[in-house]
Design a protein around this motif. Structure first.
Motif, PDB file in Angstrom:
ATOM      1  N   GLU A 160       0.817  -1.214   0.000  1.00 44.30           N
ATOM      2  CA  GLU A 160       0.000   0.000   0.000  1.00 44.30           C
ATOM      3  C   GLU A 160       0.853   1.267   0.000  1.00 44.30           C
ATOM      4  OE1 GLU A 160      -4.206   0.532   1.601  1.00 44.30           O
ATOM      5  OE2 GLU A 160      -2.856   0.030   3.229  1.00 44.30           O
ATOM      6  N   HIS A 189       0.557   5.649   0.684  1.00 43.86           N
ATOM      7  CA  HIS A 189      -0.281   6.741   1.199  1.00 43.86           C
ATOM      8  C   HIS A 189       0.372   8.058   0.805  1.00 43.86           C
ATOM      9  CE1 HIS A 189       2.538   7.856   4.343  1.00 43.86           C
ATOM     10  NE2 HIS A 189       2.735   6.570   4.567  1.00 43.86           N
ATOM     11  N   VAL A 247      -0.853  12.735   5.640  1.00 41.88           N
ATOM     12  CA  VAL A 247      -1.733  11.917   6.462  1.00 41.88           C
ATOM     13  C   VAL A 247      -1.704  12.422   7.901  1.00 41.88           C
ATOM     14  CG1 VAL A 247      -2.176   9.602   7.310  1.00 41.88           C
ATOM     15  CG2 VAL A 247      -1.330   9.930   5.001  1.00 41.88           C
ATOM     16  N   TYR A 259      -4.951   2.810   8.328  1.00 44.04           N
ATOM     17  CA  TYR A 259      -3.920   1.972   7.716  1.00 44.04           C
ATOM     18  C   TYR A 259      -3.473   0.895   8.710  1.00 44.04           C
ATOM     19  CZ  TYR A 259      -3.493   5.784   4.285  1.00 44.04           C
ATOM     20  OH  TYR A 259      -3.732   6.726   3.336  1.00 44.04           O
ATOM     21  N   THR A 301     -12.334   9.990   4.839  1.00 45.18           N
ATOM     22  CA  THR A 301     -10.909   9.652   4.772  1.00 45.18           C
ATOM     23  C   THR A 301     -10.655   8.280   5.405  1.00 45.18           C
ATOM     24  OG1 THR A 301     -10.572  10.935   6.766  1.00 45.18           O
ATOM     25  CG2 THR A 301     -10.053  12.024   4.710  1.00 45.18           C
ATOM     26  N   LYS A 339      -9.247   5.020   3.344  1.00 44.21           N
ATOM     27  CA  LYS A 339      -7.992   4.357   3.676  1.00 44.21           C
ATOM     28  C   LYS A 339      -8.218   2.890   3.977  1.00 44.21           C
ATOM     29  CE  LYS A 339      -6.152   8.470   5.901  1.00 44.21           C
ATOM     30  NZ  LYS A 339      -6.011   9.105   7.217  1.00 44.21           N
ATOM     31  N   PRO A 386      -6.671   4.373  -0.821  1.00 41.99           N
ATOM     32  CA  PRO A 386      -5.777   4.767   0.277  1.00 41.99           C
ATOM     33  C   PRO A 386      -4.695   5.738  -0.172  1.00 41.99           C
ATOM     34  CG  PRO A 386      -6.008   2.388   0.186  1.00 41.99           C
ATOM     35  CD  PRO A 386      -6.630   2.926  -1.057  1.00 41.99           C
ATOM     36  N   ALA A 419      -6.647   9.170  -0.087  1.00 40.24           N
ATOM     37  CA  ALA A 419      -7.651   9.398   0.949  1.00 40.24           C
ATOM     38  C   ALA A 419      -7.613  10.810   1.516  1.00 40.24           C
ATOM     39  CB  ALA A 419      -7.465   8.373   2.066  1.00 40.24           C
ATOM     40  N   ASP A 420      -6.425  11.292   1.863  1.00 40.46           N
ATOM     41  CA  ASP A 420      -6.364  12.580   2.534  1.00 40.46           C
ATOM     42  C   ASP A 420      -6.505  13.756   1.566  1.00 40.46           C
ATOM     43  OD1 ASP A 420      -5.997  12.502   5.509  1.00 40.46           O
ATOM     44  OD2 ASP A 420      -4.605  10.938   4.895  1.00 40.46           O
TER      45      ASP A 420
END
Lengths: 415, 318
Positions: free
Chosen positions: A210, A212, A217, A223, B251, B255, B290, B293-294
């Motif tokens: 994954e 991000h 974040v 997560y 969010t 995620k 994910p 997401a933000d």
């Protein structure tokens, strides 16, 4: 060719005579281009402290290089932005600086190495060397390699090679979760982990892979939930800065018990913030061992660093290697202004590091080959803790001269 | 199914935290008609003050004292800074708060340095309250929920049920009339600004240990707070609550569940190119939730601004 070298050397000698005769020699300036503000400021400013100390301790205290020219670190804040870095690079070049060190973010390193390549092609009489001490995207010493770029850190493939060797020996690990920041480096880590684990331990299942957004974040809990519910035995992440701490904290807080293999989970307040909760869980893949100290010289240097920066950590021993190797190369080349000669001296150099093992710069791609360690976050057996927290990283496994024979796609053009 | 419940709780925590910040900001906006760029900086100050106090007096005193100090600071800023700038119009006010945000960040770095602070959850709350299908819910999260819900109820009560609240509400809409009736409107403004910043301070105190305390924490949260109040409708308290929870859940779920762009595009009828390495839209096809997401709240904000410019609960045109 030989003639020109002769001329070059004699010219340099003549020049250095004149300079040393004129007055105290001019400083060798090194531009430090890294974040000194914003979310990754702590990583950058701690690197700067180590550079300044290394320059003083390893070079200036011994009379500098050549005929007493001192190293001077000039700091530029790039806010981890490639765009900002290019502006700062231009400022540095305008100030007559020939050496650039940078490490935080491979995205920035990518922009810098391209810009420096272009600059050196267009301005053959005012060239710049790029010493990359921490940007580990493999592409920098493969497809995008150039003569002016040297990487003193192990690239992420080399680190992953060492790490997967260690994981492969651990029969308890059957499921692995990979998570990282969404940019070149994060993707490189994930790709390397998948391919190398598949090769060395095909029975290991990758239960999550994954990415991000980087630096955006706020809360890593969702997560972390996925990591826990995937039943993973180990986590691999290339995260750094506040993304590392946020992820690590969330994963541990939400009940993960296994090892978390990281590239950058130490120092800059991260060790103190993990404290007891990260004990025995956080692992770090890194060059250079701080605990137990490898040599008396390392102890002496660390004590000196502590005396000057009571709050500081030596969390990047490679910075000391970088500074010392540059000084050696300048001395060997006999000039600090002709970076081509210095680069030739750096190529193929073998350096005995005070932090353990040798550092060898492969001429074909300018990648440093060195010992890679897996270190564990703990408070037992620690001589030099990080962040004055009582916790530090202790040597657990060592892979000597890791990936010395790894292939490279680099086709280097030499001037 | 159980995982949905866990994610609902996680999203609730994120949303409520966001609400504590956006509540103060939206109140201040409706009062002065100006966005306070330094709002998230007061949140950061809350965390740092609480950390400093917790070193000497423990976490709980930090929770009590830090927001008060932040609120007092906020009131001083309004009294001696904003009020003076106010007469020159909105733009100088904006610039003032923007400069203040930079100043506070530099000041924090000057005093505490650039490192992460080892500000941690108090020991008494370091256990898991309960667990759902193997997912532990830390007691601290439950504590965060209670604190923020408590503050929301308290705020709602003061604003709608007390005399002070009615004066504030009246002063927000008709300051001249209220002044003519003999109320000290500047004092009300100062109070509202102080309480608003104190709320941000509380958010900082309770978020510091979980979201980590470092000089970038204001920047990371700052922009999302603006997004929240724009979505909720500028000046609307209930709008801020709804938008905060919405963002928290969006969010969190984005995620937690990996939704792939590939599936979505195929579903609306596009065909995936066979050779991805040549496709221009490769990055779009391989996107997962994910990963973005933000950033989704910003997308939501753009949509809201297009279709409902005054926000979900806003009364006036933006």
């Amino acid at each position: 060719m030989r003639k020109s070298i002769k001329y070059g050397v004699s010219a340099a000698l003549a020049l250095s005579c004149i300079v040393s005769a004129a007055a105290a020699a001019e400083n060798v300036k090194i531009a430090f281009i890294d974040p000194l503000s914003g979310p990754f400021a702590s990583t950058g400013s701690n690197g700067l402290k180590q550079y300044e100390f290394a320059a003083d301790e390893l070079v200036n205290k011994n009379g500098g290089v050549l005929d007493g020219r001192k190293f001077e670190i000039v700091a530029f804040d790039n806010k981890v932005s490639p765009k900002e870095s290019l502006i700062q690079l231009q400022v540095a070049i305008d100030q007559g600086i020939h050496y650039v060190v940078q490490g935080n973010s491979s995205g920035v390193a990518n922009a810098l190495t391209e810009a420096i390549e272009k600059h050196n092609r267009r301005n053959p009489d005012n060239r710049v060397l790029f010493l990359n001490y921490a940007a580990v995207d493999p592409v920098l010493t493969n497809d995008k390699c150039n003569f002016w770029h040297f990487r003193l850190d192990a690239n992420s493939d080399i680190k992953m090679d060492a790490l997967t060797d260690v994981i492969a020996q651990n029969p308890d690990i059957k499921k692995v979760y990979i998570i990282g920041q969404d940019y070149g480096f994060g993707k490189a880590v994930a790709a390397a982990a998948v391919s190398m684990l598949g090769e060395k331990r095909p029975d290991i299942e990758i239960v999550g892979n994954e990415l991000h957004p980087i630096g955006k974040v706020k809360d890593f809990t969702p997560y972390a939930r996925k990591v826990v519910s995937s039943g993973a035995d180990a986590v691999i992440t290339g995260n750094w800065g506040s993304d590392m701490l946020g992820l690590g904290k969330a994963v541990i807080e939400n009940g993960f018990k296994g090892p978390i293999y990281t590239y950058y989970a130490a120092g800059s307040g991260i060790t103190a913030a993990f404290g007891e909760s990260g004990k025995g869980s956080i692992r770090l893949i890194s060059e250079g061992q701080v605990n137990p100290p490898y040599s008396d010289r390392a102890k002496e240097v660390y004590d000196g660093f502590r005396a000057r920066y009571p709050e500081g950590n030596i969390d990047m021993p490679r910075i000391f290697n970088t500074v010392d190797m540059l000084a050696n190369a300048i001395n060997e080349a006999g000039t600090a202004d002709d970076v081509v000669a210095v680069a030739h001296a750096l190529e193929g150099m073998t350096y005995e590091s005070m932090w353990g093992g040798k550092v060898y710069i492969r001429p074909e791609d300018h990648q440093a080959i060195q010992d890679i360690n897996v270190l564990v976050h703990t408070n037992e057996g620690i001589t030099y803790d990080y962040d004055n927290s009582g916790y530090g990283v202790l040597l657990e496994h060592k892979v000597e001269m890791a990936s010395a024979d790894s292939p490279t796609t680099c086709k280097m053009k030499r001037p | 199914m159980e995982l949905i419940l866990v994610n609902l709780i996680d999203g609730l925590v994120t949303g409520l935290l966001l609400f504590m910040l956006s509540a103060g900001l939206t109140l201040i906006f409706s009062m002065m008609g100006v966005l306070n760029f330094a709002h998230a900086s007061f949140y950061m100050l809350g965390a740092y003050f609480a950390y400093q106090i917790s070193l000497f007096l423990g976490f709980w005193m930090g929770l009590l004292i830090a927001p008060v100090i932040v609120g007092l600071l906020g009131a001083l800023v309004e009294r001696y800074g904003l009020r003076r700038v106010h007469q020159y119009g909105h733009v100088p006010e904006l610039i003032f708060t923007f400069g203040l945000a930079l100043l506070i960040e530099e000041l924090v770095q000057f005093i505490w340095g650039k490192d992460q602070m080892p500000y941690t959850v108090p020991e008494i709350l370091q256990f898991s309250a309960f667990s759902i299908a193997g997912n532990a819910i830390p007691a601290y999260k439950v504590f965060m929920i209670f604190i923020s819900v408590g503050i929301f109820i308290g705020l709602l009560f003061v604003l709608t049920r007390t005399r002070v609240g009615m004066v504030i509400q009246a002063a927000l809409s008709y300051p001249r009339t209220v002044e003519a009736l003999g109320h000290n409107v500047p004092l009300v403004f100062m109070g509202v600004f102080g309480v608003g910043t104190a709320l941000a301070g509380v958010a900082g105190v309770i978020a510091g240990p979980v979201l980590s305390t470092f000089p970038g924490m204001a920047v990371v949260l700052g922009s999302i707070v603006f997004v929240t109040i724009v979505i909720g409708g500028l000046g609307s308290l209930s709008g801020a609550l709804v938008a905060s929870l919405l963002i928290g859940w969006i969010t969190t779920f984005a995620k937690a569940y990996t939704l792939r762009m590939e599936d979505f595009l195929s579903w609306i009828g596009f065909h995936k190119p066979v050779d991805m390495s040549e496709s221009l839209l490769r990055d779009v096809w391989t996107l997962t939730s994910p990963q973005v997401a933000d950033i989704l709240p910003y997308l939501l904000m753009v949509l809201i601004l297009v279709f409902r410019p005054y926000g979900l609960f806003g009364k006036r045109d933006a």
